[in-house]
Design an enzyme around this catalytic site. Sequence first.
Site, PDB file in Angstrom:
ATOM      1  N   CYS A   7       1.329  -1.038   0.134  1.00  0.00           N
ATOM      2  CA  CYS A   7      -0.149  -0.230  -0.249  1.00  0.00           C
ATOM      3  C   CYS A   7       0.547   1.449   0.135  1.00  0.00           C
ATOM      4  O   CYS A   7       2.037   1.412   0.037  1.00  0.00           O
ATOM      5  CB  CYS A   7      -1.406   0.031   1.441  1.00  0.00           C
ATOM      6  SG  CYS A   7      -0.315   0.218   2.227  1.00  0.00           S
ATOM      7  N   CYS A  79      -4.443  -0.895  -1.473  1.00  0.00           N
ATOM      8  CA  CYS A  79      -5.179   0.239  -1.370  1.00  0.00           C
ATOM      9  C   CYS A  79      -6.985  -0.132  -1.592  1.00  0.00           C
ATOM     10  O   CYS A  79      -6.856  -0.705  -2.687  1.00  0.00           O
ATOM     11  CB  CYS A  79      -4.819   1.409  -2.369  1.00  0.00           C
ATOM     12  SG  CYS A  79      -2.322   1.536  -1.417  1.00  0.00           S
ATOM     13  N   CYS A  87      -3.581   3.808  -5.112  1.00  0.00           N
ATOM     14  CA  CYS A  87      -2.004   2.241  -5.276  1.00  0.00           C
ATOM     15  C   CYS A  87      -1.320   1.931  -6.330  1.00  0.00           C
ATOM     16  O   CYS A  87      -0.795   2.228  -7.822  1.00  0.00           O
ATOM     17  CB  CYS A  87      -3.307   0.434  -5.822  1.00  0.00           C
ATOM     18  SG  CYS A  87      -4.463   0.097  -4.353  1.00  0.00           S
TER      19      CYS A  87
END
Length: 158
Positions: A7, A79, A87
Amino acid sequence: MNILFLCTGNSCRSILAEAVFNHLAPIGWRAMSAGSHPTGQVRPRSLALLAREGIPTEGLHSKSWDNLPVTPDIVITVCSGAAGETCPAYLGPVLRAHWGVDDPAHATGTDEEITATFMNAYRILRSRIEAFLELPLIAIAKDQDRERLKAELERIAG
């Protein structure tokens, strides 16, 4: 097999996924986590939640994808597109999947509401990891059937 949960900040979701995966995974499968722009710290609520669930937290820290100990075989971004997050795109010849989860680090409200948001992210990730670990991993790894594995990872994401 090495799995990278990725992430942006590497302070909540990817840390939770790394810890849960390593707690449940069979021998020979290992997870790590990283961020494209790590915060440098793990959210204390993430560590407290893992401890309450009986999952080890030793060695968990926010780190950059520039300093991975090994090249991952699979990269799973966590994400949330619904939250408007972008992301990071891991650059490398690996199998990629996306398991979007809202970021509990941005939760607001009462202490109970924030804790519930962290727990929701944890439950989503744990459920997906358990589904992943129910796959015939040894057969998939031996067959090197990347398309089948990618399809399964996408199915798990819902």
